[in-house]
Design a protein around this motif. Structure first.
Motif, PDB file in Angstrom:
ATOM      1  N   PRO A   1      -0.759   6.721   0.213  1.00  0.00           N
ATOM      2  CA  PRO A   1       0.522   6.162  -0.235  1.00  0.00           C
ATOM      3  C   PRO A   1       1.708   7.074   0.057  1.00  0.00           C
ATOM      4  O   PRO A   1       1.578   8.298   0.139  1.00  0.00           O
ATOM      5  CB  PRO A   1       0.310   6.013  -1.748  1.00  0.00           C
TER       6      PRO A   1
ATOM      7  N   PRO B   1      -5.703   2.768   4.984  1.00  0.00           N
ATOM      8  CA  PRO B   1      -6.273   3.781   4.086  1.00  0.00           C
ATOM      9  C   PRO B   1      -6.462   5.134   4.761  1.00  0.00           C
ATOM     10  O   PRO B   1      -6.551   5.245   5.989  1.00  0.00           O
ATOM     11  CB  PRO B   1      -7.619   3.174   3.699  1.00  0.00           C
TER      12      PRO B   1
ATOM     13  N   GLY C   1       0.356   4.856  -4.851  1.00  0.00           N
ATOM     14  CA  GLY C   1      -0.939   5.162  -5.443  1.00  0.00           C
ATOM     15  C   GLY C   1      -0.714   5.720  -6.835  1.00  0.00           C
ATOM     16  O   GLY C   1       0.296   6.393  -7.075  1.00  0.00           O
TER      17      GLY C   1
ATOM     18  N   ARG D   1     -10.315   2.184  -0.733  1.00  0.00           N
ATOM     19  CA  ARG D   1      -9.834   2.086   0.648  1.00  0.00           C
ATOM     20  C   ARG D   1      -9.723   0.631   1.104  1.00  0.00           C
ATOM     21  O   ARG D   1      -8.816   0.275   1.869  1.00  0.00           O
ATOM     22  CB  ARG D   1     -10.762   2.860   1.591  1.00  0.00           C
TER      23      ARG D   1
ATOM     24  N   GLY E   1      -5.174   4.918  -0.383  1.00  0.00           N
ATOM     25  CA  GLY E   1      -4.318   4.125   0.490  1.00  0.00           C
ATOM     26  C   GLY E   1      -3.336   4.936   1.306  1.00  0.00           C
ATOM     27  O   GLY E   1      -2.510   4.365   2.005  1.00  0.00           O
TER      28      GLY E   1
ATOM     29  N   TYR F   1      -6.318  -1.374   0.663  1.00  0.00           N
ATOM     30  CA  TYR F   1      -5.080  -0.969   1.327  1.00  0.00           C
ATOM     31  C   TYR F   1      -5.117  -1.284   2.820  1.00  0.00           C
ATOM     32  O   TYR F   1      -6.171  -1.233   3.448  1.00  0.00           O
ATOM     33  CB  TYR F   1      -4.847   0.528   1.133  1.00  0.00           C
TER      34      TYR F   1
ATOM     35  N   GLY G   1       0.795  -1.217   0.000  1.00  0.00           N
ATOM     36  CA  GLY G   1       0.000   0.000   0.000  1.00  0.00           C
ATOM     37  C   GLY G   1       0.828   1.268   0.000  1.00  0.00           C
ATOM     38  O   GLY G   1       0.336   2.341   0.361  1.00  0.00           O
TER      39      GLY G   1
END
Length: 245
Positions: A148, A107, A79, A101, A146, A104, A76
């Motif tokens: 990221p 999230p 993104g 969401r 997520g 991941y 995760g």
């Protein structure tokens, strides 16, 4: 810990006789905002696909946070907002965010995603009833879901109006200010000039310039006050015959 979010080392990828990426070396530090520019056929899309693990390189290596792209994606840590991302028919903005969401381990909060993407008032709207610019913002929300560490954006502000573009780039800078890394490709050179800490110019699958906007202009031999377009054309004209993707 590797200080680099992303490394491509001597990375190449061909499609038949076409060499889309040709021995590409690129390292992106954590916490930076990096723009990747290049004419059509420069290899930007292929390079991004390899960064995300969607295409394997023919030779060389790609690492994200010191591991493979697949490992970073599974954890995760990455993104992505791609030009051709499609949505589930009939789904609402909130539906697609909740779907993202669920993919991941850690999230971002739904409300925070909606706010960052400028979609708070559109959460209940069906995706097939969004304008082109609103759909781009929904893709951005999906990429953020997520939370990221690395956000990869391919032509992210395409189809957005002026106000939406301003809000989008404000959100990107705010996200990066928390130590995340953002890499984006664009044909809108003023976006790179205004919002990137560093600009990488590709032509024929290779890096032809890499630095701040002032350094890019200096390498191209154009005045510091000149548009980035002039520098871009000077740097890429000799490689105009490149046929990468």
């Amino acid at each position: 810990m590797d200080d680099m979010a992303l490394r491509l080392t001597a990375t190449s990828r061909s499609f038949g006789a076409v060499r889309a990426v040709d021995g590409l070396d690129l390292a992106v530090e954590r916490g930076s905002v990096v723009a990747v520019l290049g004419p059509n056929g420069a290899g930007k899309t292929t390079a991004i696909a390899m960064m995300l693990g969607l295409l394997p390189p023919d030779s060389g290596t790609v690492t994200l946070f010191g591991g493979t792209p697949a490992e970073a994606v599974r954890a995760g840590r990455v993104g992505a907002m791609l030009q051709d991302g499609a949505f589930v028919p009939g789904a609402t903005v909130r539906d697609v965010i909740e779907l993202a969401r669920a993919l991941y381990p850690h999230p971002m909060d739904t409300g925070a995603i909606l706010t960052a993407a400028g979609l708070t008032g559109l959460a209940g709207r069906r995706l097939d009833r969004l304008s082109a610019g609103e759909a781009q913002r929904a893709r951005f929300a999906f990429a953020l879901a997520g939370d990221p560490e690395l956000l990869v954006l391919d032509e992210p502000a395409a189809a957005m109006d002026v106000a939406a573009r301003q809000a989008f780039w404000t959100a990107v800078r705010s996200y990066a200010a928390h130590g995340r890394t953002v890499l984006f490709s664009t044909h809108q050179l003023h976006e790179a000039d205004d919002h990137a800490d560093r600009i990488v110019v590709l032509a024929a699958g290779r890096v032809v310039a890499d630095g701040t906007s002032a350094q890019i202009r200096a390498k191209a031999g154009v005045p510091d006050g000149a548009s980035l377009d002039a520098a871009f054309l000077a740097l890429t004209s000799s490689s105009a015959s490149g046929t990468g993707q």
